[in-house]
Write an enzyme that holds these catalytic residues in place. Structure first.
Site, PDB file in Angstrom:
ATOM      1  N   GLU A  71       0.649  -1.302  -0.031  1.00 52.18           N
ATOM      2  CA  GLU A  71       0.141  -0.316  -0.082  1.00 52.18           C
ATOM      3  C   GLU A  71       0.767   1.404  -0.516  1.00 52.18           C
ATOM      4  O   GLU A  71       1.712   1.410   0.997  1.00 52.18           O
ATOM      5  CB  GLU A  71      -1.038  -0.330   1.608  1.00 52.18           C
ATOM      6  CG  GLU A  71      -1.526   1.190   1.117  1.00 52.18           C
ATOM      7  CD  GLU A  71      -2.879   1.867   0.015  1.00 52.18           C
ATOM      8  OE1 GLU A  71      -2.965   0.963   0.082  1.00 52.18           O
ATOM      9  OE2 GLU A  71      -2.556   2.764  -0.176  1.00 52.18           O
ATOM     10  N   ALA A 122     -22.038   4.428   2.695  1.00 50.47           N
ATOM     11  CA  ALA A 122     -22.017   3.122   3.512  1.00 50.47           C
ATOM     12  C   ALA A 122     -22.675   2.723   3.577  1.00 50.47           C
ATOM     13  O   ALA A 122     -23.428   2.746   4.448  1.00 50.47           O
ATOM     14  CB  ALA A 122     -21.209   3.856   4.995  1.00 50.47           C
ATOM     15  N   ILE A 123     -22.981   2.761   2.614  1.00 50.73           N
ATOM     16  CA  ILE A 123     -24.654   2.228   2.114  1.00 50.73           C
ATOM     17  C   ILE A 123     -23.910   0.643   2.158  1.00 50.73           C
ATOM     18  O   ILE A 123     -23.479  -0.223   0.862  1.00 50.73           O
ATOM     19  CB  ILE A 123     -25.307   2.535   0.865  1.00 50.73           C
ATOM     20  CG1 ILE A 123     -26.143   4.032   1.608  1.00 50.73           C
ATOM     21  CG2 ILE A 123     -27.032   1.283   1.313  1.00 50.73           C
ATOM     22  CD1 ILE A 123     -26.526   4.340   2.634  1.00 50.73           C
ATOM     23  N   HIS A 175     -25.093  -2.226   0.037  1.00 49.31           N
ATOM     24  CA  HIS A 175     -26.374  -2.533  -1.134  1.00 49.31           C
ATOM     25  C   HIS A 175     -26.732  -3.521  -1.528  1.00 49.31           C
ATOM     26  O   HIS A 175     -25.925  -4.721  -1.168  1.00 49.31           O
ATOM     27  CB  HIS A 175     -25.743  -1.665  -2.436  1.00 49.31           C
ATOM     28  CG  HIS A 175     -25.315  -0.557  -2.249  1.00 49.31           C
ATOM     29  ND1 HIS A 175     -26.063   0.685  -2.645  1.00 49.31           N
ATOM     30  CD2 HIS A 175     -23.873  -0.200  -2.632  1.00 49.31           C
ATOM     31  CE1 HIS A 175     -26.246   1.762  -2.466  1.00 49.31           C
ATOM     32  NE2 HIS A 175     -24.457   1.275  -2.985  1.00 49.31           N
TER      33      HIS A 175
HETATM   34  C1  LIG Z   1     -19.128   9.256  -2.631  1.00 52.88           C
HETATM   35  C2  LIG Z   1     -18.712   7.733  -2.990  1.00 52.88           C
HETATM   36  C3  LIG Z   1     -19.938   6.954  -2.123  1.00 52.88           C
HETATM   37  C4  LIG Z   1     -19.805   5.524  -2.397  1.00 52.88           C
HETATM   38  N1  LIG Z   1     -20.960   4.618  -1.942  1.00 52.88           N
HETATM   39  C5  LIG Z   1     -21.133   3.405  -1.839  1.00 52.88           C
HETATM   40  C6  LIG Z   1     -21.589   3.016  -1.163  1.00 52.88           C
HETATM   41  O1  LIG Z   1     -22.532   3.076  -0.030  1.00 52.88           O
HETATM   42  N2  LIG Z   1     -21.708   1.538  -0.682  1.00 52.88           N
HETATM   43  C7  LIG Z   1     -20.647   0.657  -1.387  1.00 52.88           C
HETATM   44  O2  LIG Z   1     -20.414  -0.143  -1.694  1.00 52.88           O
HETATM   45  N3  LIG Z   1     -19.844   1.469  -2.481  1.00 52.88           N
HETATM   46  C8  LIG Z   1     -19.480   2.677  -2.464  1.00 52.88           C
HETATM   47  N4  LIG Z   1     -18.730   3.242  -2.806  1.00 52.88           N
HETATM   48  C9  LIG Z   1     -17.580   2.894  -4.008  1.00 52.88           C
HETATM   49  C10 LIG Z   1     -16.908   2.232  -2.631  1.00 52.88           C
HETATM   50  O3  LIG Z   1     -15.905   3.505  -1.606  1.00 52.88           O
HETATM   51  C11 LIG Z   1     -15.035   2.060  -3.703  1.00 52.88           C
HETATM   52  O4  LIG Z   1     -15.585   1.510  -4.784  1.00 52.88           O
HETATM   53  C12 LIG Z   1     -14.055   0.714  -2.878  1.00 52.88           C
HETATM   54  O5  LIG Z   1     -13.826   2.094  -1.634  1.00 52.88           O
HETATM   55  C13 LIG Z   1     -13.124   0.707  -3.706  1.00 52.88           C
HETATM   56  O6  LIG Z   1     -12.021   0.272  -3.248  1.00 52.88           O
HETATM   57  P1  LIG Z   1     -10.834  -0.046  -3.750  1.00 52.88           P
HETATM   58  O7  LIG Z   1      -9.593  -0.922  -2.598  1.00 52.88           O
HETATM   59  O8  LIG Z   1     -11.248  -0.126  -5.215  1.00 52.88           O
HETATM   60  O9  LIG Z   1      -9.819   1.290  -3.981  1.00 52.88           O
HETATM   61  P2  LIG Z   1      -8.946   2.276  -2.949  1.00 52.88           P
HETATM   62  O10 LIG Z   1     -10.296   2.265  -1.161  1.00 52.88           O
HETATM   63  O11 LIG Z   1      -9.228   4.026  -3.746  1.00 52.88           O
HETATM   64  O12 LIG Z   1      -8.241   1.553  -2.574  1.00 52.88           O
HETATM   65  C14 LIG Z   1      -6.909   1.808  -3.254  1.00 52.88           C
HETATM   66  C15 LIG Z   1      -5.660   1.824  -3.019  1.00 52.88           C
HETATM   67  O13 LIG Z   1      -4.880   1.989  -3.359  1.00 52.88           O
HETATM   68  C16 LIG Z   1      -4.019   2.612  -3.289  1.00 52.88           C
HETATM   69  N5  LIG Z   1      -3.110   2.287  -3.801  1.00 52.88           N
HETATM   70  C17 LIG Z   1      -3.151   3.425  -5.663  1.00 52.88           C
HETATM   71  N6  LIG Z   1      -1.099   3.272  -6.134  1.00 52.88           N
HETATM   72  C18 LIG Z   1      -0.898   2.706  -5.683  1.00 52.88           C
HETATM   73  C19 LIG Z   1       0.502   2.468  -5.747  1.00 52.88           C
HETATM   74  N7  LIG Z   1       0.633   2.630  -7.012  1.00 52.88           N
HETATM   75  N8  LIG Z   1       0.908   1.160  -5.278  1.00 52.88           N
HETATM   76  C20 LIG Z   1       0.751   0.578  -4.023  1.00 52.88           C
HETATM   77  N9  LIG Z   1      -0.391   1.011  -3.909  1.00 52.88           N
HETATM   78  C21 LIG Z   1      -1.107   2.149  -4.578  1.00 52.88           C
HETATM   79  C22 LIG Z   1      -4.273   3.686  -2.455  1.00 52.88           C
HETATM   80  O14 LIG Z   1      -3.134   4.060  -1.986  1.00 52.88           O
HETATM   81  C23 LIG Z   1      -5.504   2.865  -1.945  1.00 52.88           C
HETATM   82  O15 LIG Z   1      -5.482   2.738  -0.983  1.00 52.88           O
HETATM   83  C24 LIG Z   1     -18.758   4.826  -2.690  1.00 52.88           C
HETATM   84  C25 LIG Z   1     -17.714   5.160  -3.448  1.00 52.88           C
HETATM   85  C26 LIG Z   1     -17.946   7.534  -3.728  1.00 52.88           C
HETATM   86  C27 LIG Z   1     -16.731   7.967  -4.507  1.00 52.88           C
END
Ligand SMILES: Cc1cc2nc3c(=O)[nH]c(=O)nc-3n(C[C@H](O)[C@H](O)[C@H](O)COP(=O)(O)OP(=O)(O)OC[C@H]3O[C@@H](n4cnc5c(N)ncnc54)[C@H](O)[C@@H]3O)c2cc1C
Length: 478
Positions: free
Chosen positions: A45, A60-61, A63
């Site tokens: 990370e 934070a739903i 779904h």
């Molecule tokens: C406004 C909003 C509302 C939402 N509401 C909902 C909801 O109600 N319910 C729901 O289910 N989902 C919801 N979502 C979607 C959900 O939050 C995301 O789909 C989810 O958090 C994505 O997780 P992730 O692990 O893919 O991405 P992230 O949480 O962004 O994690 C990716 C990680 O990769 C790391 N990273 C990036 N590049 C590198 C690199 N080169 N080297 C090492 N690490 C790296 C980053 O630092 C980050 O920590 C919402 C999103 C938003 C923006």
């Protein structure tokens, strides 16, 4: 299992079986899933903590997936993820509450769309929706703004803690031997001795297989592996958190009838006892555009005034922004490359919190199909996170616990009733809080009405004492 190999500089290095890039909720879930097998895995990370990207800033739903596009991978994984989090969340200590949702029609045209939405829900395997007529709607939600026509009830929409979820999944991964490398941004990828050498900002990580779960940067990592299948265009979502005094105003999550481009602005209770209004949806070029805007907040207040007029008269505790990893495609971008021993879990748009555990199972199956040998470990160590939700007893409410450890009776953050014992626990947890922001996500300390105005000095002093950090470093803004 892991073996000794050589890193890019020739020194001996551990060769992991699998490196997962990105410790958001998706990467953490994948790490936890792979931690059940006889593999040496590492979660890499860029940030200094787990769950600091999109995963900490959503609505934070949990779904049901009732409104997903039938037949898509997203629809399938959201539905399965909903079930998996309901099954494992309580055991993991993740605060989850079944509040249900009401999808409210404000015009006759929207009313006419409700039947189609119910049919779509059924096509997605969710048949429990029901039509709610106007009078019942106002009985269910007496503070709803005037002019609603009817609604569709979606009883299995839940609210969930967005902070505990990635932390719990990552902690269970670490408890089962997955290594965690924080502060290590993957910058380049090279090949050596049949393994991938991930060159990070904090040295090399060598792994036979790589899973890309880098959220907003998943396309960048994908290109390091020679692919050009999608580009992330962040879709900014601004949100407003209202004071706990607003909580009696709303019982369900109040959803709008979605349009072709957005699910729209909702009003929802939070597991911390607040009410959230949002999110906006605006494509932005900057992947770090996490600042709120005057226009965004004004537009939210305008919409909120119609949905729940009394809400916008309540005081605001906080505002925040999350960036969805939207791409030019309308589905998740999950792909497997057996020849490269590489998997991409990108384009996890606006449902990834819900789908996380199902994405992890899908990725594990894809890796197995691509040739990774998955043999279940004999023992899997389960963990339970400290409860930070309002629906379950908090430590200060448990007399036996307070009697045994008086620190749990010593409240430091009075807005959120966080005790000295919880702060010290967070600083000594398997994935410890190393920053004030990290402490907030683990305990709610300085997260409430006063946003730390009264408690921050003591909270900082405690965290500094427990971690060896200086208060000045903890208080510096990044
Ligand atoms: C406004 C909003 C509302 C939402 N509401 C909902 C909801 O109600 N319910 C729901 O289910 N989902 C919801 N979502 C979607 C959900 O939050 C995301 O789909 C989810 O958090 C994505 O997780 P992730 O692990 O893919 O991405 P992230 O949480 O962004 O994690 C990716 C990680 O990769 C790391 N990273 C990036 N590049 C590198 C690199 N080169 N080297 C090492 N690490 C790296 C980053 O630092 C980050 O920590 C919402 C999103 C938003 C923006």
């Amino acid at each position: 299992m892991a073996s000794r190999g050589r890193s890019d500089d020739g020194s001996p290095a551990l060769t992991y079986d699998v490196a997962i890039v990105g410790a958001g909720v998706v990467g953490a879930a994948i790490a936890r899933e792979l931690g059940q097998y006889d593999l040496a895995c590492v979660l890499v990370e860029a940030a200094d903590d787990v769950g600091t990207g999109t995963s900490k800033a959503n609505t934070a739903i949990l779904h049901t997936g009732f409104d997903a596009t039938p037949g898509t991978l997203e629809a399938r994984l959201v539905r399965r993820g909903h079930a998996l989090l309901l099954e494992h969340g309580p055991r993991l200590g993740i605060p989850i509450e079944r509040v249900g949702a009401l999808l409210v029609a404000w015009t006759d045209e929207q009313d006419a769309a409700l039947a189609g939405i119910a049919a779509k829900a059924a096509e997605n395997g969710y048949a429990a929706t029901r039509r709610v007529e106007r009078d019942e709607l106002y009985r269910l939600e007496p503070h709803l703004g005037a002019g609603a026509v009817a609604a569709l009830a979606v009883p299995d929409e839940h609210i969930i803690c967005p902070f505990t979820t990635p932390l719990a999944l990552a902690t269970e991964a670490v408890a089962n031997g997955v290594a965690l490398r924080l502060g290590a941004a993957v910058e380049r990828v090279a090949q050596a001795d049949g393994a991938h050498v991930l060159e990070t900002s904090a040295g090399s990580v060598v792994a036979r297989w790589v899973v890309n779960a880098a959220g907003l940067h998943a396309d960048t990592i994908d290109r390091l592996f020679g692919h050009d299948r999608f580009t992330v265009t962040p879709r900014r979502g601004e949100l407003i958190v209202f004071d706990k005094l607003a909580r009696p105003l709303v019982r369900h999550t109040i959803l709008p009838v979605p349009t072709a481009t957005t699910k729209g602005v909702l009003v929802a209770p939070t597991v911390f006892g607040n009410v959230v209004l949002g999110p906006t949806a605006e494509d932005v070029p900057d992947r770090a555009a996490t600042g709120t805007t005057a226009e965004g907040l004004a537009s939210l207040l305008g919409k909120g005034r119609r949905i729940l007029p009394e809400l916008v008269r309540e005081e605001v505790t906080a505002t925040y922004v999350g960036l969805r990893a939207a791409t030019e495609h309308t589905d998740y971008q999950i792909a497997f490359h057996a020849d490269q021993r590489y998997a991409c879990a990108g384009g996890i748009r606006s449902t990834g919190l819900t789908a996380s555990m199902a994405i992890a199972k899908h990725v594990a199956q894809g890796l197995r199909d691509a040739g990774l040998v998955l043999r279940r470990r004999d023992a899997f160590r389960e963990i339970r996170m400290p409860n930070i939700g309002e629906a379950f007893p908090r430590p200060y409410q448990e007399p036996a616990r307070v009697a045994a450890h008086p620190d749990y009776g010593c409240i430091v953050c009075h807005c959120e009733r966080v005790t000295r014992g919880e702060i010290l626990d967070a600083a000594r947890a398997p994935i410890p809080a190393r920053t004030l922001d990290g402490l907030r996500r683990r305990t709610r300390a300085a997260f409430g009405r006063c946003q730390g105005f009264y408690c921050l000095a003591e909270v900082t002093r405690l965290l500094a004492g427990a971690t060896g950090e200086t208060p000045a470093r903890l208080l510096r803004t990044p």
